[in-house]
Motif scaffolding. Sequence first.
Motif, PDB file in Angstrom:
ATOM      1  N   LYS A 191       0.927   1.728  -5.287  1.00 18.94           N
ATOM      2  CA  LYS A 191       1.537   0.523  -4.722  1.00 18.94           C
ATOM      3  C   LYS A 191       3.033   0.485  -5.007  1.00 18.94           C
ATOM      4  N   SER A 192       3.427   0.891  -6.214  1.00 22.18           N
ATOM      5  CA  SER A 192       4.842   0.893  -6.569  1.00 22.18           C
ATOM      6  C   SER A 192       5.626   1.854  -5.685  1.00 22.18           C
ATOM      7  N   VAL A 193       5.056   3.033  -5.433  1.00 22.54           N
ATOM      8  CA  VAL A 193       5.728   4.020  -4.580  1.00 22.54           C
ATOM      9  C   VAL A 193       5.827   3.508  -3.149  1.00 22.54           C
ATOM     10  N   LEU A 194       4.748   2.949  -2.617  1.00 21.12           N
ATOM     11  CA  LEU A 194       4.761   2.445  -1.243  1.00 21.12           C
ATOM     12  C   LEU A 194       5.743   1.281  -1.094  1.00 21.12           C
ATOM     13  N   ARG A 195       5.833   0.435  -2.116  1.00 18.80           N
ATOM     14  CA  ARG A 195       6.759  -0.698  -2.065  1.00 18.80           C
ATOM     15  C   ARG A 195       8.216  -0.267  -2.195  1.00 18.80           C
ATOM     16  N   SER A 196       8.437   0.917  -2.775  1.00 18.99           N
ATOM     17  CA  SER A 196       9.812   1.368  -3.040  1.00 18.99           C
ATOM     18  C   SER A 196      10.569   1.718  -1.770  1.00 18.99           C
ATOM     19  N   GLY A 197       9.853   2.019  -0.685  1.00 20.87           N
ATOM     20  CA  GLY A 197      10.505   2.395   0.555  1.00 20.87           C
ATOM     21  C   GLY A 197      10.966   3.837   0.592  1.00 20.87           C
ATOM     22  N   HIS A 198      10.619   4.629  -0.428  1.00 28.63           N
ATOM     23  CA  HIS A 198      11.002   6.045  -0.463  1.00 28.63           C
ATOM     24  C   HIS A 198      10.307   6.790   0.676  1.00 28.63           C
ATOM     25  N   GLN A 199      11.038   7.659   1.357  1.00 31.09           N
ATOM     26  CA  GLN A 199      10.446   8.418   2.461  1.00 31.09           C
ATOM     27  C   GLN A 199       9.555   9.522   1.912  1.00 31.09           C
ATOM     28  N   LEU A 200       8.265   9.413   2.198  1.00 32.16           N
ATOM     29  CA  LEU A 200       7.273  10.370   1.731  1.00 32.16           C
ATOM     30  C   LEU A 200       6.820  11.262   2.874  1.00 32.16           C
ATOM     31  N   HIS A 201       6.295  12.428   2.515  1.00 34.02           N
ATOM     32  CA  HIS A 201       5.654  13.252   3.531  1.00 34.02           C
ATOM     33  C   HIS A 201       4.460  12.476   4.083  1.00 34.02           C
ATOM     34  N   PRO A 202       4.194  12.542   5.381  1.00 29.69           N
ATOM     35  CA  PRO A 202       3.095  11.759   5.983  1.00 29.69           C
ATOM     36  C   PRO A 202       1.735  11.982   5.335  1.00 29.69           C
ATOM     37  N   ILE A 203       1.469  13.188   4.841  1.00 25.64           N
ATOM     38  CA  ILE A 203       0.187  13.420   4.174  1.00 25.64           C
ATOM     39  C   ILE A 203       0.048  12.493   2.972  1.00 25.64           C
ATOM     40  N   VAL A 204       1.082  12.454   2.148  1.00 24.45           N
ATOM     41  CA  VAL A 204       1.042  11.640   0.933  1.00 24.45           C
ATOM     42  C   VAL A 204       1.008  10.156   1.284  1.00 24.45           C
ATOM     43  N   GLU A 205       1.843   9.740   2.225  1.00 26.19           N
ATOM     44  CA  GLU A 205       1.914   8.331   2.590  1.00 26.19           C
ATOM     45  C   GLU A 205       0.583   7.833   3.140  1.00 26.19           C
ATOM     46  N   ARG A 206      -0.043   8.598   4.038  1.00 28.39           N
ATOM     47  CA  ARG A 206      -1.297   8.158   4.659  1.00 28.39           C
ATOM     48  C   ARG A 206      -2.430   8.131   3.645  1.00 28.39           C
ATOM     49  N   VAL A 207      -2.488   9.149   2.782  1.00 28.98           N
ATOM     50  CA  VAL A 207      -3.517   9.173   1.744  1.00 28.98           C
ATOM     51  C   VAL A 207      -3.363   7.962   0.827  1.00 28.98           C
ATOM     52  N   MET A 208      -2.126   7.652   0.439  1.00 27.74           N
ATOM     53  CA  MET A 208      -1.894   6.496  -0.427  1.00 27.74           C
ATOM     54  C   MET A 208      -2.296   5.196   0.261  1.00 27.74           C
ATOM     55  N   GLN A 209      -1.928   5.043   1.529  1.00 33.68           N
ATOM     56  CA  GLN A 209      -2.253   3.811   2.253  1.00 33.68           C
ATOM     57  C   GLN A 209      -3.759   3.570   2.291  1.00 33.68           C
ATOM     58  N   HIS A 211      -6.090   4.929   0.327  1.00 34.23           N
ATOM     59  CA  HIS A 211      -6.657   4.773  -1.011  1.00 34.23           C
ATOM     60  C   HIS A 211      -6.388   3.374  -1.557  1.00 34.23           C
ATOM     61  N   VAL A 212      -5.164   2.886  -1.415  1.00 35.90           N
ATOM     62  CA  VAL A 212      -4.822   1.548  -1.895  1.00 35.90           C
ATOM     63  C   VAL A 212      -5.670   0.490  -1.191  1.00 35.90           C
ATOM     64  N   ALA A 213      -5.850   0.650   0.124  1.00 33.84           N
ATOM     65  CA  ALA A 213      -6.608  -0.343   0.894  1.00 33.84           C
ATOM     66  C   ALA A 213      -8.045  -0.451   0.409  1.00 33.84           C
ATOM     67  N   GLU A 214      -8.713   0.681   0.245  1.00 36.77           N
ATOM     68  CA  GLU A 214     -10.123   0.632  -0.129  1.00 36.77           C
ATOM     69  C   GLU A 214     -10.323   0.403  -1.623  1.00 36.77           C
ATOM     70  N   GLU A 215      -9.380   0.858  -2.451  1.00 36.95           N
ATOM     71  CA  GLU A 215      -9.513   0.632  -3.885  1.00 36.95           C
ATOM     72  C   GLU A 215      -9.433  -0.851  -4.225  1.00 36.95           C
ATOM     73  N   ALA A 216      -8.807  -1.651  -3.365  1.00 35.13           N
ATOM     74  CA  ALA A 216      -8.764  -3.092  -3.616  1.00 35.13           C
ATOM     75  C   ALA A 216     -10.178  -3.652  -3.731  1.00 35.13           C
ATOM     76  N   ARG A 217     -11.066  -3.205  -2.857  1.00 35.20           N
ATOM     77  CA  ARG A 217     -12.463  -3.639  -2.932  1.00 35.20           C
ATOM     78  C   ARG A 217     -13.147  -3.082  -4.175  1.00 35.20           C
ATOM     79  N   HIS A 218     -12.898  -1.813  -4.457  1.00 39.07           N
ATOM     80  CA  HIS A 218     -13.583  -1.165  -5.573  1.00 39.07           C
ATOM     81  C   HIS A 218     -13.182  -1.773  -6.913  1.00 39.07           C
ATOM     82  N   ILE A 219     -11.891  -2.033  -7.077  1.00 38.73           N
ATOM     83  CA  ILE A 219     -11.427  -2.656  -8.316  1.00 38.73           C
ATOM     84  C   ILE A 219     -11.955  -4.086  -8.402  1.00 38.73           C
TER      85      ILE A 219
END
Length: 334
Positions: A191-209, A211-219
């Motif tokens: 979440k910190s990385v996604l909020r930072s606005g840093h330009q990530l490679h699309p693989i990393v950005e999409r995987v993070m998006q 994971h964060v979305a579904e982990e909200a339910r899991h946590i």
Amino acid sequence: MTATADAPIDTPLPSDLEGLSYQETLRVLSEASVHQHFDAFLDIAWDSPEFEVVPNDPRWVLPEIDSLGGTEWYRSLPLERQIEIGQYRLANIMKVGLQFEQVLIGGIMSHLIPMGNNRAEFRYSTHEVTEECHHTQMFQEGVNRIGVDVKGGPGWFIKIAPFLCLAGGPLPNIFFFGILAGEEPIDYLQKSVLRSGHQLHPIVERVMQIHVAEEARHIGFAHTYLVERSKDYGRLQRFGLSLAYPVIMRVLCDVIMKPTRQMQKDLGIPKSVMREVYWRSPKSQKLLRDTFGDVRMLAEELGLMNRASRLVWRALGIDGQPSRFRSEPKSAAV
């Protein structure tokens, strides 16, 4: 049906669950899993030209918000070297995430084997396992595409991981503490990385998006489960768990966040940098404390904060104010 590529998951907010019983809460989470979820190979455009891994792509440079990426040592390296280290570190984080998901899957299935019929906990848990299986595929495909032969967690963790799965049956409280210890640091960092606005490679950005979305339910489930279990804690059990809770969090945090000895050797990270980043500098110490804001909030709710346990939190460097609400953004001030 799966969520579309750009749509966030419609995860129930804590306010949506207020006043619901434990079983009703799990039914709401189960319905959310049915109607909106991701598939590792349908919702990531792995073969899109945009997702191709090409040499000298600056989008692999670590963001400054990353513990290692924010050091003077890393920022002073040539761009080519920064990219190489960035690919290794990001791939290794995915591999560690994959290994934690595997332990979670094994432990939950062990937990469910003796469970009776007509339990909403069974249904939601299996929804979660399904989603975590997609996460393991997603993480491994990400590692494969990046092309770095990373090992993931430290050797000791990889050796004991199969045995940790067995704790899901006889030691459910300890096991779910371990689940949170694996999920919370990764969730906080992503979440910190996604909020930072840093330009990530699309693989990393999409995987993070995803994971964060579904982990909200899991946590959310892990929190709800532990709150329900805490109603039956005896006095001695509560005291013992209050001491174990911060230790589990701190030990597994290092598994996720700290480069292994193999990674330090492969990347030539100086020992002085390791000492500074993990966890001697004021900036790194603040990061460590901030990572566990939600965990401290839950500890208060479970009745696991007492005079002795607070000393343990402080000794481990993870004490501080609890979050006021889940995923509360932390101040950048040190």
